[in-house]
Scaffold this motif. Structure first.
Motif, PDB file in Angstrom:
ATOM      1  N   ARG A 642       0.820  -1.205   0.000  1.00 23.47           N
ATOM      2  CA  ARG A 642       0.000   0.000   0.000  1.00 23.47           C
ATOM      3  C   ARG A 642       0.863   1.268   0.000  1.00 23.47           C
ATOM      4  NH1 ARG A 642      -2.857  -1.389   3.959  1.00 23.47           N
ATOM      5  NH2 ARG A 642      -1.862  -0.234   5.646  1.00 23.47           N
ATOM      6  N   ILE A 643       1.972   1.253   0.733  1.00 23.60           N
ATOM      7  CA  ILE A 643       2.855   2.426   0.774  1.00 23.60           C
ATOM      8  C   ILE A 643       3.543   2.636  -0.577  1.00 23.60           C
ATOM      9  CG2 ILE A 643       4.948   3.362   1.836  1.00 23.60           C
ATOM     10  CD1 ILE A 643       4.113   2.027   4.439  1.00 23.60           C
ATOM     11  N   VAL A 644       3.934   1.559  -1.214  1.00 19.87           N
ATOM     12  CA  VAL A 644       4.551   1.676  -2.542  1.00 19.87           C
ATOM     13  C   VAL A 644       3.555   2.286  -3.526  1.00 19.87           C
ATOM     14  CG1 VAL A 644       5.453   0.357  -4.497  1.00 19.87           C
ATOM     15  CG2 VAL A 644       6.219  -0.164  -2.176  1.00 19.87           C
ATOM     16  N   THR A 645       2.279   1.881  -3.426  1.00 17.66           N
ATOM     17  CA  THR A 645       1.260   2.447  -4.313  1.00 17.66           C
ATOM     18  C   THR A 645       1.100   3.947  -4.066  1.00 17.66           C
ATOM     19  OG1 THR A 645       0.098   0.330  -4.335  1.00 17.66           O
ATOM     20  CG2 THR A 645      -1.145   2.263  -5.032  1.00 17.66           C
ATOM     21  N   LEU A 646       1.141   4.383  -2.804  1.00 18.33           N
ATOM     22  CA  LEU A 646       1.044   5.808  -2.482  1.00 18.33           C
ATOM     23  C   LEU A 646       2.244   6.575  -3.039  1.00 18.33           C
ATOM     24  CD1 LEU A 646      -0.219   5.631   1.239  1.00 18.33           C
ATOM     25  CD2 LEU A 646      -1.532   6.312  -0.774  1.00 18.33           C
ATOM     26  N   LEU A 647       3.426   5.995  -2.940  1.00 21.39           N
ATOM     27  CA  LEU A 647       4.618   6.661  -3.482  1.00 21.39           C
ATOM     28  C   LEU A 647       4.537   6.776  -5.003  1.00 21.39           C
ATOM     29  CD1 LEU A 647       7.426   5.024  -1.291  1.00 21.39           C
ATOM     30  CD2 LEU A 647       6.408   7.299  -1.044  1.00 21.39           C
ATOM     31  N   GLU A 648       3.941   5.774  -5.622  1.00 27.61           N
ATOM     32  CA  GLU A 648       3.761   5.851  -7.077  1.00 27.61           C
ATOM     33  C   GLU A 648       2.763   6.939  -7.441  1.00 27.61           C
ATOM     34  OE1 GLU A 648       2.211   3.057 -10.810  1.00 27.61           O
ATOM     35  OE2 GLU A 648       2.464   2.203  -8.796  1.00 27.61           O
ATOM     36  N   GLN A 649       1.674   7.060  -6.658  1.00 29.90           N
ATOM     37  CA  GLN A 649       0.678   8.093  -6.946  1.00 29.90           C
ATOM     38  C   GLN A 649       1.255   9.492  -6.781  1.00 29.90           C
ATOM     39  OE1 GLN A 649      -2.554   7.146  -4.307  1.00 29.90           O
ATOM     40  NE2 GLN A 649      -3.255   5.369  -5.537  1.00 29.90           N
ATOM     41  N   ARG A 650       2.244   9.659  -5.920  1.00 23.99           N
ATOM     42  CA  ARG A 650       2.870  10.969  -5.703  1.00 23.99           C
ATOM     43  C   ARG A 650       4.087  11.175  -6.622  1.00 23.99           C
ATOM     44  NH1 ARG A 650       2.624  12.386   0.773  1.00 23.99           N
ATOM     45  NH2 ARG A 650       0.502  11.623   1.135  1.00 23.99           N
TER      46      ARG A 650
END
Length: 684
Positions: A642-650
């Motif tokens: 989930r954190i990797v997905t957030l970093l990708e979105q940013r």
């Protein structure tokens, strides 16, 4: 407000109260259908010791002679004519006594009391002089302030004192000089008024057993088909050269067990290997072979009866069952010997019920519930009913025993089970403070210590576990494991039923903590092994035929049948007795669900500081991988992903490329600090 008492009119014709034999059972069992009455006394006096002699009340003696128990020895059995000639009435000893007659009878010498002013009493005091409504007679014996031997002036003067039910011994009688010291001795009158006041607050009454239907008495003659099947079994044994024969048979409600005695040296498994042959020759849908019968030296073959007898719920409960002082004991059915099978839930202490559709599973749950309701008051037992199908437990809505209305929603069920876990922990705290080990000791101590509040038992019944496990399995399974592991001492017990006894629904963790099982007919050996840990349930007949396992060997029982009309009658009776007393409602459960959902959503939102630290780690490593984040920060796989997905979105990390090096880092450390408002000096 003070009020004078009017003259009391005493009728000469009255009767001594007798015990009504129709209500004699009520007297023995201390039930309210027996009402006490005030008995008359031949003498009176506040200083006289009570000594009651009760005549024969069974109606076997003459009524007039029955009064001899209250007469002096020298005047017993005097004829009516002599009594009337001597005293003017044959009931002379129950006439109002004046002071002259009293002196003659008692032989008492006393000083004349001082004359006092006419006394008045309050309206509250007057109430205690009144005779209870609808009593079989009215009689008062009273004294007067001052009565001289030949003074007629005081004969009809107002009474000052009422006394009832006193037998007199010959002793000196003295009135106190101070009239204010005279106290009213109400005796049984006070008890009657107390009972009357208690009737205003309606006491909870258990449902009557007359609601339930009973089976017709069956004939004891042996049916012909039993003898025919016995001969078929013997012939089949001879055909396969098995030395043995049927030596006994026992006819049950739904099946008959034939007992085969084998000769010495014959292998038992030879009989078991002929299962298909027995089923074909007997023309049975299914049979069950016990090789051997537990505790006997014979092999058993259980064959369905040509005519099945219904075991009605009314046939397995009685007054002894209701009054056995075992609140969680339930009636399930009858075994092959015709004995009623009772099981105590607190001894199980939890129960797993499994069976296919229309096998009798829901009827069994109803018999358990009705068994609990006919012997427990709402103050002694609380129920949590979970019915995902919404139709099986609709009868029990608005009962005062319910902790909350019947739960139909799986998410509400999950929250309700969590409440039970919290209640279990709270109860253990109370048990520890009271220095007791279980709920039985606590309630026993609470009877002696008013500071302790008694704990009711809590029984949780889940009608269909499969639906809950499909919707919110993790929460439900966790709560079930917590309850089944240690809730017994706290008085909380769980009954779980399912028509899909697979390992996905009835997991190993649930089975390990529920030792008692009931299995109805199932589809296959696998399902039987899931519930009972052995075969046998797949050969049952259905329609209430069950195997109960709470020890090493399962016991076959024909379950009792209870109709919907009987269930409705019991529940309607209870609803008329008491209003619902919910601890929490469905609205409370919905609010709790929203709070849990909000908390869970907040958990999904990672803190900015956490995202910054992970992004910084990825920049320093020159790439990003879920395994690297897990190992460095101790996160689980889902959180790291989930954190990797957030970093990708940013736009801190690039998209997934399938490379073994992980994701590409798109920004520098300086850019990251500017993005999160950090100073570059902090990284030096």
């Amino acid at each position: 407000m003070k009020k004078k008492i009017k003259n009391v009119v005493i009728e000469e014709k009255f009767k001594i109260p007798q015990i009504d034999l129709k209500h004699y059972d009520g007297l023995k069992k201390n039930k309210p259908n027996f009402e006490r009455t005030i008995a008359a006394s031949p003498y009176f006096g506040s200083k006289v010791k009570d000594k009651i002699l009760v005549p024969d009340t069974k109606g076997k003696v003459d009524v007039d002679k029955g009064y001899d128990a209250f007469r002096p020895k020298d005047e017993k059995h005097i004829s009516d004519e002599e009594l009337i000639a001597k005293y003017g009435t044959k009931y002379y000893d129950f006439k109002i006594l004046n002071e002259k007659k009293r002196k003659e009878v008692l032989g008492v010498n006393y000083e004349e009391p001082k004359k006092v002013e006419e006394e008045t009493v309050t309206e509250d005091d007057e109430l205690s002089f009144r005779t209870v409504k609808e009593e079989p007679y009215q009689s008062q014996i009273y004294y007067r302030d001052k009565v001289e031997e030949d003074d007629e002036e005081y004969i009809n003067k107002e009474p000052k004192y009422v006394n009832t039910y006193n037998q007199v011994e010959s002793k000196e009688y003295e009135l106190p000089e101070d009239k204010s010291e005279v106290k009213l001795d109400l005796g049984l009158v006070d008890e009657l008024f107390e009972e009357q006041s208690n009737e205003e607050v309606k006491e909870y009454e258990l449902p009557p057993l007359t609601i339930f239907k009973h089976a017709d008495v069956s004939e004891d003659e042996v049916p012909e088909w039993i003898i025919e099947k016995k001969e078929i079994i013997n012939k089949l044994l001879q055909d396969f050269d098995i030395e043995g024969e049927v030596v006994n048979y026992v006819k049950g409600p739904a099946f008959t067990r034939y007992e085969i005695m084998l000769q010495s040296g014959v292998k038992v498994n030879k009989v078991s290997s002929l299962y298909d042959n027995f089923q074909m020759e007997l023309g049975a849908k299914s049979i069950r072979i016990l090789a051997p019968i537990p505790g006997k030296k014979t092999v058993g073959i259980e064959v369905p009866n040509d005519k099945t007898e219904t075991v009605y719920f009314g046939d397995i409960i009685n007054d002894k069952f209701v009054n056995d002082n075992k609140p969680l004991r339930v009636a399930l059915g009858k075994n092959i010997d015709g004995e009623t099978i009772y099981k105590a839930i607190d001894d199980m202490p939890h129960l797993l019920v499994g069976g296919a559709t229309k096998s009798g599973k829901s009827v069994c749950i109803n018999t358990i519930l009705i068994s609990l309701l006919v012997k427990n008051k709402p103050s002694d037992l609380k129920l949590i009913l979970i019915d995902p199908k919404k139709v099986e437990m609709s009868f029990y809505e608005e009962l005062p025993h319910l902790v909350t209305p019947v739960i139909n929603d799986p998410q509400m069920a999950s929250v309700g089970l969590k409440w039970a876990v919290d209640e279990m922990e709270r109860r253990y705290d109370d048990l520890a403070k009271a220095h007791v080990r279980n709920i039985e000791d606590y309630n026993r101590k609470a009877k002696l210590n008013q500071a302790l509040k008694p704990m009711p038992y809590i029984v949780i019944i889940i009608d269909e576990l499969a639906d809950l496990m499909m919707t919110c399995s993790s929460d439900v399974e966790d709560s079930i494991k917590r309850i089944t592991q240690k809730a017994r001492a706290a008085g909380i017990h769980l009954i779980v039923a399912t028509q899909r006894p697979s390992v996905q629904i009835v997991s190993g963790n649930i089975k390990a903590n529920i030792p008692s099982r009931i299995s109805f007919k199932v589809a296959s050996f696998v399902d039987s092994n899931t519930i009972l840990d052995e075969a046998g349930a797949e050969t049952l007949l259905g329609r209430g035929d069950m195997l109960i396992k709470d020890n090493d060997q399962p016991e076959r029982v024909q379950g009792a049948y209870i109709s919907d009309d009987e269930i409705s009658a019991v529940c309607d009776f209870i609803r008329d007795e008491c209003e619902p007393q919910y601890i929490f409602t469905h609205d409370d459960l919905k609010k709790q669900i929203e709070e849990v959902r909000e908390t869970r959503d907040l958990g999904l939102q990672e803190a900015e500081s956490t995202i910054y630290e992970v992004a910084k780690f990825c920049i320093m490593e020159g790439g990003a991988s879920i395994n690297g984040i897990q190992n460095n920060f101790g996160f689980g796989f889902n959180r790291a992903q989930r954190i990797v997905t957030l970093l990708e979105q940013r736009h801190i990390l690039g998209p997934k490329t399938g490379s073994t090096k992980g994701r590409e880092v798109l920004i520098t450390l300086s850019d990251l600090n500017n993005m999160f408002g950090k100073s570059n000096e902090e990284d030096l």
